[in-house]
Scaffold this motif. Structure first.
Motif, mmCIF file in Angstrom:
data_model
loop_
_atom_site.group_PDB
_atom_site.id
_atom_site.type_symbol
_atom_site.label_atom_id
_atom_site.label_comp_id
_atom_site.label_asym_id
_atom_site.label_seq_id
_atom_site.Cartn_x
_atom_site.Cartn_y
_atom_site.Cartn_z
ATOM 1 N N MET A 44 47.423 34.445 29.474
ATOM 2 C CA MET A 44 47.255 34.790 27.860
ATOM 3 C C MET A 44 47.350 36.493 27.736
ATOM 4 N N GLY A 45 47.365 36.876 26.675
ATOM 5 C CA GLY A 45 47.211 38.316 26.400
ATOM 6 C C GLY A 45 45.799 38.812 26.762
ATOM 7 N N ARG A 46 45.710 40.230 26.948
ATOM 8 C CA ARG A 46 44.573 40.724 27.304
ATOM 9 C C ARG A 46 43.378 40.566 26.335
ATOM 10 N N ARG A 47 43.915 40.689 24.712
ATOM 11 C CA ARG A 47 42.693 40.603 23.691
ATOM 12 C C ARG A 47 42.271 39.262 23.900
ATOM 13 N N THR A 48 42.877 38.284 24.068
ATOM 14 C CA THR A 48 42.505 36.780 24.144
ATOM 15 C C THR A 48 41.628 36.744 25.098
ATOM 16 N N PHE A 49 41.790 37.257 26.382
ATOM 17 C CA PHE A 49 41.229 37.226 27.462
ATOM 18 C C PHE A 49 39.479 37.923 27.184
ATOM 19 N N GLU A 50 39.689 39.042 26.636
ATOM 20 C CA GLU A 50 38.536 39.732 26.338
ATOM 21 C C GLU A 50 37.635 39.020 25.145
ATOM 22 N N SER A 51 38.300 38.229 24.404
ATOM 23 C CA SER A 51 37.497 37.208 23.401
ATOM 24 C C SER A 51 36.846 36.093 24.236
ATOM 25 N N MET A 52 37.425 35.592 25.256
ATOM 26 C CA MET A 52 36.809 34.466 25.686
ATOM 27 C C MET A 52 36.493 34.432 27.200
ATOM 28 N N GLY A 53 36.862 35.499 27.893
ATOM 29 C CA GLY A 53 36.385 35.785 29.246
ATOM 30 C C GLY A 53 37.011 34.875 30.115
ATOM 31 N N VAL A 54 36.337 34.750 31.654
ATOM 32 C CA VAL A 54 36.540 33.898 32.733
ATOM 33 C C VAL A 54 36.137 32.598 32.187
ATOM 34 N N LEU A 55 36.860 31.633 32.406
ATOM 35 C CA LEU A 55 36.692 30.226 32.020
ATOM 36 C C LEU A 55 36.654 29.304 33.366
ATOM 37 N N PRO A 56 35.230 28.840 33.803
ATOM 38 C CA PRO A 56 35.382 28.193 35.170
ATOM 39 C C PRO A 56 36.469 27.059 35.263
ATOM 40 N N GLY A 57 36.769 26.739 36.752
ATOM 41 C CA GLY A 57 37.847 25.817 36.847
ATOM 42 C C GLY A 57 39.127 26.048 36.451
ATOM 43 N N ARG A 58 39.629 27.240 36.099
ATOM 44 C CA ARG A 58 40.942 27.497 35.808
ATOM 45 C C ARG A 58 41.362 28.879 36.251
ATOM 46 N N ARG A 59 42.654 29.294 36.475
ATOM 47 C CA ARG A 59 43.073 30.485 37.006
ATOM 48 C C ARG A 59 43.488 31.228 35.764
ATOM 49 N N SER A 60 42.971 32.381 35.723
ATOM 50 C CA SER A 60 43.383 33.091 34.340
ATOM 51 C C SER A 60 44.356 34.154 34.799
ATOM 52 N N ILE A 61 45.627 34.072 34.018
ATOM 53 C CA ILE A 61 46.562 35.108 34.446
ATOM 54 C C ILE A 61 46.513 35.899 33.065
ATOM 55 N N VAL A 62 46.355 37.247 33.089
ATOM 56 C CA VAL A 62 46.172 38.040 31.708
ATOM 57 C C VAL A 62 47.557 39.048 31.667
ATOM 58 N N ILE A 63 48.318 38.946 30.697
ATOM 59 C CA ILE A 63 49.233 39.832 30.463
ATOM 60 C C ILE A 63 48.857 41.101 29.779
ATOM 61 N N THR A 64 49.207 42.091 30.282
ATOM 62 C CA THR A 64 48.642 43.500 29.692
ATOM 63 C C THR A 64 49.636 44.455 29.865
ATOM 64 N N ARG A 65 49.935 45.605 29.204
ATOM 65 C CA ARG A 65 50.796 46.561 29.019
ATOM 66 C C ARG A 65 49.823 47.665 29.736
ATOM 67 N N GLN A 66 48.586 47.577 29.825
ATOM 68 C CA GLN A 66 47.729 48.904 30.395
ATOM 69 C C GLN A 66 48.175 48.618 32.175
ATOM 70 N N PRO A 67 48.691 49.710 32.425
ATOM 71 C CA PRO A 67 48.979 49.502 34.040
ATOM 72 C C PRO A 67 47.853 49.580 34.948
ATOM 73 N N ASP A 68 46.501 50.029 34.328
ATOM 74 C CA ASP A 68 45.468 50.085 35.444
ATOM 75 C C ASP A 68 44.421 49.013 35.037
ATOM 76 N N TRP A 69 44.784 48.138 34.084
ATOM 77 C CA TRP A 69 43.685 47.112 33.866
ATOM 78 C C TRP A 69 43.518 46.072 34.688
#
Length: 154
Positions: A44-69
């Motif tokens: 998911m994109g970073r904004r999508t992640f920020e709207s839903m957070g970490v969901l248990p039982g699944r790996r979250s891979i977040v795409i972001t342009r922010q190098p230090d995020w």
């Protein structure tokens, strides 16, 4: 090659959100999303992640342009190919939004799991149009106010 699926809830007008949240709350669909993605990597994109957070039982891979995020319990990528590489050889990888990530991931997808919501909400984030010359509908499960539709690439 890993099986890439896009999973999305989309209004009649193509809207999936306003950049911060979804324009509806459909409990049945949230349960479907959980059931379907459980145990699989999600990209998911970073904004999508920020709207839903970490969901248990699944790996979250977040795409972001922010190098230090970074965020605890999340893997970070700076491009879709890097995110797919991080997902590794998985039975299925789900792309869960937002609009820009869906557009970029469409050529990689084998399946589209679309919740067609019977509303036309306001919103600036849209899902790319499904080109029926490239996709065929393989199942449709109607519900009150929405339908779960699965497409597979032709």
């Amino acid at each position: 090659m890993t099986n890439v699926s896009l999973i999305v809830a989309v209004g009649r007008n193509g809207v999936i959100g306003d950049g911060t949240s979804m324009p509806w709350h459909i409990s049945e669909d949230l349960k479907y999303f959980k059931r379907t993605t459980m145990g699989h990597p999600m990209i998911m994109g970073r904004r999508t992640f920020e709207s839903m957070g970490v969901l248990p039982g699944r790996r979250s891979i977040v795409i972001t342009r922010q190098p230090d995020w970074s965020h605890p319990d999340v893997e970070t990528a700076h491009s879709l190919p890097e995110a797919l590489s991080l997902a590794g050889p998985a039975e299925e990888v789900f792309v869960v939004g937002g609009g820009e990530v869906y557009r970029e991931a469409m050529p990689y997808a084998a399946h589209l799991l679309v919740t067609e919501v019977d509303r036309s909400p306001e919103g600036s984030v849209t899902f790319p149009e499904v080109d029926l010359t490239q996709w065929r509908e393989v199942s449709r499960e109607p519900h009150d106010g929405f339908a779960w539709v699965v497409y597979e690439r032709r």
